[in-house]
Design a protein around this motif. Structure first.
Motif, short mmCIF file in Angstrom:
data_model
loop_
_atom_site.label_atom_id
_atom_site.label_comp_id
_atom_site.label_asym_id
_atom_site.label_seq_id
_atom_site.Cartn_x
_atom_site.Cartn_y
_atom_site.Cartn_z
N ALA A 125 0.83 -1.20 0.00
CA ALA A 125 0.00 0.00 0.00
C ALA A 125 0.86 1.26 0.00
N ALA A 126 2.01 1.19 0.69
CA ALA A 126 2.92 2.34 0.75
C ALA A 126 3.93 2.32 -0.39
N PHE A 127 4.32 1.11 -0.81
CA PHE A 127 5.31 0.96 -1.88
C PHE A 127 4.75 -0.05 -2.89
N PRO A 128 3.97 0.44 -3.85
CA PRO A 128 3.25 -0.44 -4.79
C PRO A 128 4.17 -1.43 -5.50
N VAL A 129 3.64 -2.62 -5.72
CA VAL A 129 4.38 -3.70 -6.36
C VAL A 129 3.75 -3.99 -7.72
N GLY A 130 4.55 -3.81 -8.79
CA GLY A 130 4.06 -4.08 -10.13
C GLY A 130 4.84 -5.15 -10.85
N ASN A 131 5.96 -5.58 -10.27
CA ASN A 131 6.78 -6.60 -10.91
C ASN A 131 7.63 -7.31 -9.86
N GLY A 132 8.39 -8.30 -10.32
CA GLY A 132 9.19 -9.10 -9.40
C GLY A 132 10.28 -8.33 -8.69
N LEU A 133 10.88 -7.34 -9.36
CA LEU A 133 11.93 -6.54 -8.72
C LEU A 133 11.37 -5.74 -7.55
N GLU A 134 10.19 -5.15 -7.75
CA GLU A 134 9.59 -4.36 -6.68
C GLU A 134 9.12 -5.25 -5.54
N GLN A 135 8.70 -6.46 -5.88
CA GLN A 135 8.32 -7.42 -4.85
C GLN A 135 9.53 -7.80 -4.01
N ALA A 136 10.67 -8.02 -4.66
CA ALA A 136 11.91 -8.35 -3.94
C ALA A 136 12.37 -7.17 -3.10
N ARG A 137 12.19 -5.96 -3.63
CA ARG A 137 12.55 -4.75 -2.86
C ARG A 137 11.76 -4.70 -1.56
N ILE A 306 20.02 -5.95 -4.15
CA ILE A 306 19.21 -5.06 -3.31
C ILE A 306 19.82 -5.05 -1.91
N GLY A 307 19.98 -3.86 -1.34
CA GLY A 307 20.56 -3.77 -0.01
C GLY A 307 20.51 -2.36 0.53
N ASN A 308 21.36 -2.12 1.52
CA ASN A 308 21.36 -0.83 2.22
C ASN A 308 22.77 -0.27 2.28
N PRO A 309 23.41 -0.01 1.12
CA PRO A 309 24.80 0.48 1.13
C PRO A 309 24.91 1.87 1.74
N ALA A 310 25.88 2.03 2.63
CA ALA A 310 26.14 3.33 3.26
C ALA A 310 24.88 3.91 3.90
N GLY A 311 23.99 3.03 4.36
CA GLY A 311 22.77 3.49 5.01
C GLY A 311 21.67 3.94 4.06
N LEU A 312 21.90 3.85 2.74
CA LEU A 312 20.88 4.22 1.75
C LEU A 312 19.97 3.01 1.56
N ARG A 313 18.90 2.99 2.29
CA ARG A 313 18.08 1.79 2.39
C ARG A 313 17.38 1.43 1.08
N HIS A 314 17.30 0.11 0.85
CA HIS A 314 16.57 -0.47 -0.28
C HIS A 314 17.03 0.08 -1.62
N THR A 315 18.35 0.13 -1.76
CA THR A 315 18.96 0.54 -3.03
C THR A 315 19.05 -0.66 -3.97
N VAL A 316 18.67 -0.46 -5.24
CA VAL A 316 18.75 -1.51 -6.26
C VAL A 316 19.87 -1.16 -7.23
#
Length: 389
Positions: A125-137, A306-316
């Motif tokens: 609801a807050a971060f819409p999912v339209g594909n597999g990448l967004e689902q993994a995010r 997908i990860g949180n490099p240098a504190g930048l959360r949910h970076t792809v």
């Protein structure tokens, strides 16, 4: 009866006492549309560093302190809020065939978007999912501990999360090293304090105004340096206390993409691999399914990290599979998808969002050479908890 969603066993037959699912609704939904399967993942690495302190007299003492603490500061940038990916040297890495012993494969069609209810629905609801990448995010989490941080991701709808062991367990050898350097700094500061006291007594006997002014300026500089590094020592000792008193049940934080936190219910760590399995209490979490069909992922195939490099959360970030290697008898996927401090434990996925591996380490003094643990390792280590993955 046993709840088909979370496995809770109870006497009631209408509603699960644990996850709240209505059995009749669940049965009707399953008849209309099959639910997506569960997933899995793997994990890796982290380091912390430090420096030295004060030596010598007057300016030499100050220079030594500054140089040592510059090194300490540079190393500590990889600790604190960010757990770095492990670095390895190249000679031990051996070329393998295009695929690990248990082939990594990709699905023929797009990954099915999971049902929008429970935690998955809340996040979508807050971060819409339209594909597999967004689902993994949405399935990727930020893991914060008293000694650093890293990434992880849900591998099942009932709350299992895979990450690196080094993300959730502070290395005892590193703790010992940190204590030793803190003790050395404390000793250097004490010697400097005594030397300044001697210099202050000598100042009283200096009659030449020019020399007196120089000594006073030197004392002022050394006093400022002493106060600065005393503050640093206090911070280090505080961190050491937090590490020694920490417990996974209260001090490991699992932070979701929307910023909410879930308490850790259990923690299991592999004795062989840099993998750990966390469990949180939730219903229908978004998760990443492993690739399972017959087409192998060869060199040159596009992948995403997908990860949180240098504190930048949910970076792809994106790259390709560069090859397959062996290190200390274990298989790894080599990729040029950026793996930076904070990516440890995050997923390596294909273009459809299917799980390929768990980001684990980078090759020291290089760029674009990172490694991930193939998914089958997770199954080997934690299959008894994850069911029929």
């Amino acid at each position: 009866m046993e709840c088909p969603k979370c496995g809770h066993v109870q006497a009631g037959e209408k509603e699960c006492e644990r996850c709240g699912v209505i059995f009749a609704r669940l049965q009707k939904r399953e008849e209309e549309k099959s639910l997506p399967s569960q997933t899995e993942t793997e994990i890796p690495v982290a380091t912390a560093r430090t420096g030295s302190g004060l030596t010598g007299w007057a300016v030499a003492l100050l220079i030594g302190l500054v140089a040592g603490w510059y090194m300490f500061g540079q190393q500590q940038k990889t600790g604190g809020d960010i757990a770095p990916s492990r670095e390895v040297s190249s000679p031990a890495l051996e070329q393998q065939g295009q695929n690990p012993s248990q082939p990594v494969v990709r699905p023929e069609g797009p990954v099915q978007v999971q049902t929008a209810e429970g935690l998955a629905g809340k996040l979508a609801a807050a971060f819409p999912v339209g594909n597999g990448l967004e689902q993994a995010r949405n399935a990727t989490v930020f893991i914060k501990t008293p000694w650093g941080s890293g990434s992880g991701f849900f591998v099942s709808a009932n709350g299992y999360i895979v990450t690196n062991r080094h993300v959730v367990e502070f290395d005892a050898a590193q703790l010992k090293t940190l204590k030793g350097k803190a003790e050395k700094l404390a000793g250097d500061l004490e010697r400097d304090r005594r030397n300044r006291a001697v210099l202050e007594r000598q100042l009283a006997g200096i009659r030449d105004a020019g020399v007196r002014r120089q000594v006073e300026e030197e004392l002022q500089r050394r006093q400022e340096a002493y106060e600065k590094y005393s503050g640093m020592l206090t911070e280090i000792n505080g961190q050491l206390q937090r590490i020694e008193r920490s417990s996974w049940s209260s001090d490991i934080k699992v932070i979701l993409i929307d910023g909410s936190e879930l308490p850790v219910q259990s923690l299991k760590m592999s004795d062989r691999a840099d993998l750990a399995l966390l469990a949180v209490d939730c219903y229908n979490a978004p998760f990443i399914s492993p690739v399972t069909d017959s087409r192998h992922l060869g060199q040159g195939q596009k992948v995403y990290s997908i990860g949180n490099p240098a504190g930048l959360r949910h970076t792809v970030t994106a790259g390709i599979i560069s090859g397959y290697r062996e290190y200390k008898g274990r298989k790894f996927i080599q990729t040029d998808a950026p793996i930076n401090p904070g990516n440890s434990g995050g997923p390596l996925i294909d273009e459809q969002g299917g799980l390929i591996g768990i980001n684990t380490m980078v090759l020291r003094d290089t760029q674009g050479i990172g490694f991930a643990v193939p998914f089958p390792e997770v199954k080997t280590e934690f299959g008894q908890y994850l069911g029929g993955m």
